[in-house]
Design a protein around this motif. Sequence first.
Motif, PDB file in Angstrom:
ATOM      1  N   HIS A   1      19.385   4.895   0.047  1.00 42.16           N
ATOM      2  CA  HIS A   1      20.451   3.909  -0.134  1.00 42.16           C
ATOM      3  C   HIS A   1      21.121   4.087  -1.499  1.00 42.16           C
ATOM      4  N   ASP A   2      22.372   3.670  -1.584  1.00 44.91           N
ATOM      5  CA  ASP A   2      23.113   3.801  -2.839  1.00 44.91           C
ATOM      6  C   ASP A   2      22.627   2.834  -3.912  1.00 44.91           C
ATOM      7  N   SER A   3      22.129   1.693  -3.502  1.00 48.07           N
ATOM      8  CA  SER A   3      21.698   0.672  -4.459  1.00 48.07           C
ATOM      9  C   SER A   3      20.308   0.983  -4.995  1.00 48.07           C
ATOM     10  N   ASP A   4      20.188   1.002  -6.321  1.00 45.85           N
ATOM     11  CA  ASP A   4      18.888   1.258  -6.929  1.00 45.85           C
ATOM     12  C   ASP A   4      17.927   0.107  -6.660  1.00 45.85           C
ATOM     13  N   ALA A   5      18.437  -1.131  -6.617  1.00 45.56           N
ATOM     14  CA  ALA A   5      17.573  -2.284  -6.336  1.00 45.56           C
ATOM     15  C   ALA A   5      16.964  -2.185  -4.947  1.00 45.56           C
ATOM     16  N   VAL A   6      17.766  -1.746  -3.972  1.00 42.70           N
ATOM     17  CA  VAL A   6      17.260  -1.574  -2.610  1.00 42.70           C
ATOM     18  C   VAL A   6      16.192  -0.488  -2.585  1.00 42.70           C
ATOM     19  N   ARG A   7      16.450   0.630  -3.238  1.00 46.04           N
ATOM     20  CA  ARG A   7      15.486   1.733  -3.205  1.00 46.04           C
ATOM     21  C   ARG A   7      14.167   1.354  -3.878  1.00 46.04           C
ATOM     22  N   VAL A   8      14.240   0.600  -4.973  1.00 40.92           N
ATOM     23  CA  VAL A   8      13.002   0.173  -5.643  1.00 40.92           C
ATOM     24  C   VAL A   8      12.191  -0.748  -4.738  1.00 40.92           C
ATOM     25  N   SER A   9      12.843  -1.721  -4.108  1.00 38.44           N
ATOM     26  CA  SER A   9      12.133  -2.641  -3.213  1.00 38.44           C
ATOM     27  C   SER A   9      11.563  -1.906  -2.012  1.00 38.44           C
ATOM     28  N   VAL A  10      12.334  -0.979  -1.465  1.00 43.85           N
ATOM     29  CA  VAL A  10      11.881  -0.213  -0.306  1.00 43.85           C
ATOM     30  C   VAL A  10      10.692   0.669  -0.681  1.00 43.85           C
ATOM     31  N   ALA A  11      10.778   1.320  -1.836  1.00 42.60           N
ATOM     32  CA  ALA A  11       9.667   2.166  -2.282  1.00 42.60           C
ATOM     33  C   ALA A  11       8.411   1.328  -2.507  1.00 42.60           C
ATOM     34  N   HIS A  12       8.580   0.120  -3.013  1.00 43.65           N
ATOM     35  CA  HIS A  12       7.436  -0.771  -3.213  1.00 43.65           C
ATOM     36  C   HIS A  12       6.801  -1.118  -1.872  1.00 43.65           C
ATOM     37  N   ALA A  13       7.629  -1.390  -0.865  1.00 41.07           N
ATOM     38  CA  ALA A  13       7.101  -1.707   0.467  1.00 41.07           C
ATOM     39  C   ALA A  13       6.358  -0.511   1.064  1.00 41.07           C
ATOM     40  N   LEU A  14       6.934   0.684   0.955  1.00 40.79           N
ATOM     41  CA  LEU A  14       6.268   1.880   1.476  1.00 40.79           C
ATOM     42  C   LEU A  14       4.963   2.161   0.732  1.00 40.79           C
ATOM     43  N   GLU A  15       4.983   1.908  -0.559  1.00 39.43           N
ATOM     44  CA  GLU A  15       3.769   2.106  -1.356  1.00 39.43           C
ATOM     45  C   GLU A  15       2.633   1.227  -0.855  1.00 39.43           C
ATOM     46  N   ARG A  16       2.933  -0.043  -0.560  1.00 39.85           N
ATOM     47  CA  ARG A  16       1.906  -0.958  -0.079  1.00 39.85           C
ATOM     48  C   ARG A  16       1.467  -0.615   1.347  1.00 39.85           C
ATOM     49  N   LEU A  17       2.409  -0.230   2.189  1.00 46.23           N
ATOM     50  CA  LEU A  17       2.065   0.130   3.567  1.00 46.23           C
ATOM     51  C   LEU A  17       1.220   1.398   3.615  1.00 46.23           C
ATOM     52  N   ALA A  18       1.425   2.301   2.655  1.00 47.43           N
ATOM     53  CA  ALA A  18       0.726   3.587   2.651  1.00 47.43           C
ATOM     54  C   ALA A  18      -0.753   3.445   2.337  1.00 47.43           C
ATOM     55  N   PHE A  19      -1.220   2.260   1.973  1.00 46.89           N
ATOM     56  CA  PHE A  19      -2.651   2.073   1.765  1.00 46.89           C
ATOM     57  C   PHE A  19      -3.430   2.257   3.065  1.00 46.89           C
ATOM     58  N   SER A  20      -2.742   2.122   4.184  1.00 47.36           N
ATOM     59  CA  SER A  20      -3.354   2.409   5.482  1.00 47.36           C
ATOM     60  C   SER A  20      -3.171   3.887   5.790  1.00 47.36           C
ATOM     61  N   ASN A  21      -4.257   4.596   6.063  1.00 51.08           N
ATOM     62  CA  ASN A  21      -4.152   6.020   6.372  1.00 51.08           C
ATOM     63  C   ASN A  21      -3.327   6.257   7.623  1.00 51.08           C
TER      64      ASN A  21
ATOM     65  N   VAL B   1      -0.851   4.315   8.799  1.00 51.43           N
ATOM     66  CA  VAL B   1       0.565   4.093   8.482  1.00 51.43           C
ATOM     67  C   VAL B   1       1.080   5.192   7.565  1.00 51.43           C
ATOM     68  N   CYS B   2       0.225   5.678   6.671  1.00 47.91           N
ATOM     69  CA  CYS B   2       0.636   6.748   5.753  1.00 47.91           C
ATOM     70  C   CYS B   2       1.062   7.995   6.517  1.00 47.91           C
ATOM     71  N   LYS B   3       0.353   8.302   7.597  1.00 49.33           N
ATOM     72  CA  LYS B   3       0.735   9.456   8.414  1.00 49.33           C
ATOM     73  C   LYS B   3       2.101   9.243   9.062  1.00 49.33           C
ATOM     74  N   VAL B   4       2.362   8.019   9.519  1.00 50.77           N
ATOM     75  CA  VAL B   4       3.661   7.725  10.133  1.00 50.77           C
ATOM     76  C   VAL B   4       4.769   7.810   9.092  1.00 50.77           C
ATOM     77  N   ILE B   5       4.491   7.338   7.885  1.00 52.25           N
ATOM     78  CA  ILE B   5       5.478   7.428   6.804  1.00 52.25           C
ATOM     79  C   ILE B   5       5.827   8.882   6.525  1.00 52.25           C
ATOM     80  N   GLU B   6       4.807   9.732   6.468  1.00 50.22           N
ATOM     81  CA  GLU B   6       5.067  11.149   6.207  1.00 50.22           C
ATOM     82  C   GLU B   6       5.820  11.793   7.356  1.00 50.22           C
TER      83      GLU B   6
END
Length: 830
Positions: free
Chosen positions: A462-482, A484-489
């Motif tokens: 996304h063009d907005s840095d605020a959106v990307r930071v929030s989205v990255a934070h969400a993916l970071e928390r979801l990736a604690f599940s192995n 979900v981490c595979k689906v993210i990759e």
Amino acid sequence: MLCLPSSLFPAMASATVPNSKLKLLASTALISHRTISGRRSPPAAILAVQLAIHRYPRLVVSRATDDGAGSIGADQVSGIEAFKSSAPGAGYVGLFVRMLGIDNDPLDREQAIIALWKYSQGGKTCIDEIMQFRGCITLTINLLKSESLSTCEAAAGLLRTISSVNPYRDSIAGSGAIEEITGLLSRSFLAAEVKEQTLCTLWNLSVDEKLREKIASTELLPALIKFLDDEEVKVQEAAGGVLANLALSHSNHSIMVEAGVIQKLAEILKSREGSNVTRKEAKSVLLEMAKDEYHRILILEEGLLLVPIIGAAAYKSFRPVSHSWPSLPDGTELERSSSSPSRFGASELLLGLNIKDEGLNMEEAKMNAIVGRTQQQFLARIGAIELENGRKPQLELPPDNQHTLLPWMDGVARLVLILGLDDQSAIARAAQSIADAAINEHMRISFKEAGAVQHLVQLLGHDSDAVRVSVAHALERLAFSNEVCKVIESNGVVDRIVDILKNMNTSKCLVEKTVNILARIFDPSKEMKTDLHYGSVNGSEAVLDVGSRSSEGVTRDKVLDSSVWSRLIEILKTPNPNLQKKAASILEYLAITEPHMLTTTAANIELGLVAVFQQGFFDVTEENIDNEPELSVVQAEEVGSAISAASQLLTKLLDSEPFHSSINSTRLILLLRKVLKSSIPLHAKDWVAACLVKLESSAGFPVNLDNPINMEVTLYGTIPRLLEQIRTSFSTEMQEAAVVELNAVIAKGGVDCTRAVAAQGGIFPLVKMIENASGDALEASLAILYNLSMDSENHVAIVTAGAIPLLRRLVLSEGPQWRHALHLLRTLPT
């Protein structure tokens, strides 16, 4: 009770009774009262005044506000002046107040309090007139002890009306009303009317911030929670109103949580039953408590999700597919039961809502995702997605601060729907809510099944840095599940992260979060554990599906780009322990998969490792070796984690001869020995000691360097004593204490102590400790054996002692020490 005939006071039927005539009627009634013989009867004047007051409009109960809190009180009616002209004068009010005294007949006191209660409903002027008489509040509070329910109701009712006026709340509370109310509400039986008036009094008192803490500190909280289940709706609403006011003071939250408020109010919201007022109050309390992170987690564990209110305008960009057939989050459509969709999509809607009744062989999480998505999309299409009880929510605060609470199934679907809108602020808030909600495996899987991962990965661009930071934070928390981490990759997140890392203008916050995601994907321990499940430790017997590994390779090739791992090496040099730890973990993965790439930049990696080991607190010069600044507990833990990760990386890199020959081993040895003397946690020093053993062994470093402890005493006194205690002691506690102490000695002494343990036959008893020990002793045993495994001459003894099957069992059990066991297993021949 004395019943007066209507002929006694015919003027009562008129709309206005002259004050003089009222006094005459009262005097006549009093004379009649004195001439009546037999049992005691209530003064007729009281009844006359009651009837006169009753002829006029009663008080309109309304909700007042004070500092954002609610109260129940009396407002003046439009005809108050006419009422005052016909009401009893101050003399009669004083008479009734005097009749409240404990020396009067109980029936007289009851009629007096009832008269005053009715009179107080005339508004603030009448209340002011009553409050002119000192002692009125005290006498009224005393009547709360009465066995008569009518007396208790009237006394509580009078306190309710008086407490609706701001200046009088302190007087009521100061006279002991809260304590008497506590006793009254603890009775085994209490009429609904008494409970309503008493709780409404508390509702008024809790408007005052100073009184909230006093109310919350009493035994009232259990009673308030109990009254939420009362059969009378007004009692439920009053109890909820008191709790809503108490929640406005943050200092009360812990007490309310301990009393079980969250569980009870969550149950009310999830039931979708009961009074709308009670449900609104329950939501108000939980939203206040959700401002605290810990309490927000407790609310989430009760099945409620915090969802941002973004406004109806934001949902206008929602474009559902016309006649869309319900499908799984990955896009797989369900089998159609007809050749063409219905004209208005009704059959599709019904199928989506009743998916559980279709007899499909589908996981419950997938069914919940379909039902929740169908409901939320339907509400969005008809424009009712943020309406409550047919009305739009009243927003008193800016929309950015507004949230609502939804059952987790609806909340997950709502957040995923918001991710597909055009409003940047709404997307960022939804992503932040997803991050806050991803606290356990159930919630992470729920978001995966609802299709959140696909949206989030796309939004990383996304063009907005605020959106990307929030989205990255969400993916970071979801990736604690192995899982979900595979689906993210698999959704191409690596490509997005590589683009972010290549951009030198990327904000530090976004870099940190994307590196955290990458570290979860490229976790060396996870890779090694996967190999172990497939029957291989060192890769010689790997039977993993070649296609799956090759598909992963396609997505991971971009990480091997020189600009990416150069950026990771630069991150090692930044004074951020958390980032250093994650960067070292990723580089360790690269060292396992592509060791030749890191060998070409050995000099830069060495500088990064030196930066981690120094951390701004260490100076390698001998003059300052004892002048280390003291670290705080948090700093020591963070720095220790980074140093531990860097030590693991260096240990892996030392397997490469070109890397080893190109670095300054002496400088690194001096640094590592100094780290062993620092104040970082002991568990972080385990990896430092193991790395130091391997580095000293391979470099042939002289033994006569200064060591943190007296080497002679340690080698020939302490170590033999501890090994003998491990071998011969009949006490398990003494054996475990000896192992822990031996680990601490080796962590300080380095390679010389490790060689002493091996030379004195310590390997076999240490392997036996792995089988029998637990907790810190097990962790210490694994750490010592790992240090011993750094010398290949000890491998045969460790394997012969039976360490391999014990280590495999520890890894597969996924206990607290499985990572330590896995790293030790990787160093041994199989």
